[in-house]
Scaffold this active site. Structure first.
Site, PDB file in Angstrom:
ATOM      1  N   LYS A  67       0.937  -1.075  -0.077  1.00  0.00           N
ATOM      2  CA  LYS A  67       0.052  -0.087  -0.052  1.00  0.00           C
ATOM      3  C   LYS A  67       0.975   1.143  -0.062  1.00  0.00           C
ATOM      4  CE  LYS A  67      -3.665   2.041   3.011  1.00  0.00           C
ATOM      5  NZ  LYS A  67      -4.403   1.682   4.159  1.00  0.00           N
ATOM      6  N   SER A 142      -9.016   1.901   2.932  1.00  0.00           N
ATOM      7  CA  SER A 142      -8.298   2.665   2.190  1.00  0.00           C
ATOM      8  C   SER A 142      -7.062   1.761   1.429  1.00  0.00           C
ATOM      9  CB  SER A 142      -7.314   3.644   2.912  1.00  0.00           C
ATOM     10  OG  SER A 142      -6.784   2.923   4.218  1.00  0.00           O
ATOM     11  N   SER A 166     -10.016  -0.887   6.671  1.00  0.00           N
ATOM     12  CA  SER A 166      -9.400  -0.398   5.628  1.00  0.00           C
ATOM     13  C   SER A 166      -8.437  -1.676   4.902  1.00  0.00           C
ATOM     14  CB  SER A 166      -8.026   0.510   5.790  1.00  0.00           C
ATOM     15  OG  SER A 166      -8.801   1.834   5.785  1.00  0.00           O
TER      16      SER A 166
END
Length: 468
Positions: A67, A142, A166
């Site tokens: 990420k 996210s 997330s």
């Protein structure tokens, strides 16, 4: 059977084929990755792979994606914030470093929502990521780019973080596995934004992957010495687990009702387990779950034990730039001149409102503490709760703006500090991933991981998105 270079070339090729459609991998390091693969092949050619090598380098030559909010040396680390677009990581986040030391080869970094605080992965630096099962749908947030890259078979294992779901929402929307560990086991160092104050107890870094068997070895590597807090070496007997099941949160006015197909699949899981394991799954109704969003919101903005106030999201928006005034940004956004996304501006505006009712907040924080005690009593050392991962399957782009609080289904477990595994359960009638959350008491991650492996065998796990 195949060389490391062949494996890496296959994944590079797959990313080049798919990423133009999904926009999940936002910066690659393919050349460096292929060079590292050549080094792995050289190492294996020089000496036969023995048990010692496997123990020392459990992920030798395995492609990994990260990420973008995590530092990966030489890669951007913006978290979707325009004012950080020139920030390049000069070191590795703790978990990235550990996975590299275990032999994993990073392919690049994946998209996230602006400052990691929204459940659609879209920002003004990289644009929007689309779901591999239906490009009109969101990938979640996210860690949405990460969920997408795994679901689309462009990576094998990935690094995500989770303060309100997330890891688990993107894993659910993209049909893969994601694990939010017990709080405080895996280090959060080296990501932006990082948690401060009370939020350090809610933010968790964890593994995401296509196959359930990869969760535990990933967790061991990512946790490092922290793994001692878990019972990963304990053998789990599924028949001895006390299973509980809850169909929905009790009907919160802020959250969508749970889709019929999600409920039907949860019912199938219960029936399958009862039939095959010879157990009884206890239906429960935990009244306070109805206030999940309010409890999460109040606990996120509360002060820590030293009286330190939670960091304002508005302050984070101003990182590497001038201070941000959310109302002014909203006016600029309306005429297409803001460098921020609408959800980020909205969050900046609403966080002030939360502070206006300190009495109500204190009550909700106290309700959260009482819910935590109730959950720990219910789950004990040998309990697992089955609970929906989200009220709906992957929504269409932009539609989260109409139901902004649906993430409460995952968020509540962050403030309760419990380990949760999101487990895929095949596809809906529209060809979109279904799934379920498996929740255990603190430090009992081994239970949810064992149940995830079982459900993968029973229901097939990840489904290739081109199969329809």
């Amino acid at each position: 059977q195949v060389s490391c270079v062949e494996v890496l070339e296959a994944y590079v090729e797959r990313n080049r084929e798919v990423n133009a459609l999904t926009n999940a991998l936002v910066r690659d390091r393919f050349e460096e990755a292929l060079e590292e693969a050549r080094q792995v092949d050289k190492l294996l050619a020089e000496g036969p792979g023995d048990d010692a090598l496997e123990e020392k380098l459990p992920f030798l030559g395995v492609p990994v994606t990260v990420k973008e909010a995590f530092a990966l040396h030489g890669m951007p680390n913006t978290s979707g914030l325009v004012s950080r677009r020139n920030v390049i990581a000069t070191s590795d986040a703790a978990v990235v470093s550990r996975l590299k030391q275990a032999g994993a080869i990073p392919l690049g970094v994946t998209n996230c929502s602006e400052l990691c605080m929204w459940y659609e992965s879209s920002n003004r630096v990289y644009g929007r990521t689309s779901n591999p099962y239906d490009l009109q749908r969101i990938v979640g947030g996210s860690s949405g780019g990460e969920g997408c890259v795994l679901g689309a078979a462009c990576s094998v294992i990935g690094v995500g973080s989770d303060i309100g779901g997330s890891i688990r929402m993107p894993a659910f929307f993209n049909g893969v596995f994601g694990h939010k560990p017990t709080t405080g086991v895996v280090p959060n160092d080296g990501q932006f934004p990082n948690a401060q104050g009370v939020r350090t107890s809610f933010l968790c870094t964890g593994p995401m992957c296509r196959y359930a068997e990869d969760l535990e070895p990933m967790l061991r590597v990512m946790a490092g010495p922290g793994v001692r807090k878990l019972k990963l070496d304990e053998k789990v007997s599924l028949e001895k687990i006390k299973f509980h099941c809850m169909d929905h949160d009790g009907g919160s006015i802020f959250v969508s009702p749970v889709d019929k197909e999600i409920l039907q699949m949860q019912k199938k899981v219960v029936e399958h387990m009862e039939g095959e394991l010879g157990i009884e799954v206890q239906r429960v109704a935990i009244h306070k779950m109805k206030y999940s969003f309010q409890i999460w919101s109040a606990m996120m903005s509360s002060s820590d034990s030293d009286g330190q106030e939670a960091q304002l999201f508005t302050d984070l928006l101003g990182d590497h730039g001038k201070p941000v005034w959310p109302l002014w940004e909203l006016i600029k956004w309306l005429v297409g001149m803001s460098s921020h996304t609408f959800p980020a501006i909205a969050l900046g505006l609403t966080e002030k409102l939360v502070k206006l009712n300190p009495g109500g907040n204190a009550k909700l924080v106290s309700m959260g503490k009482s819910l935590q005690a109730e959950m720990e009593t219910l789950l004990g050392p040998d309990g697992v709760l089955l609970y929906p991962s989200h009220p709906t399957v992957a929504p269409k782009h932009h539609s989260p703006l109409c139901m902004p609080f649906n993430f409460a289904y995952t968020a509540i477990f962050n403030v309760l500090g419990l380990p949760v595994t999101q487990c895929p359960l095949g596809l809906s009638s529209e060809g979109l991933p279904l799934g379920i959350q498996l929740v255990a008491g603190a430090y009992n991650d081994h239970l949810t991981l064992a149940v995830a492996r079982y459900l993968e065998k029973a229901f097939g796990g990840w489904v290739f998105p081109g199969k329809a």
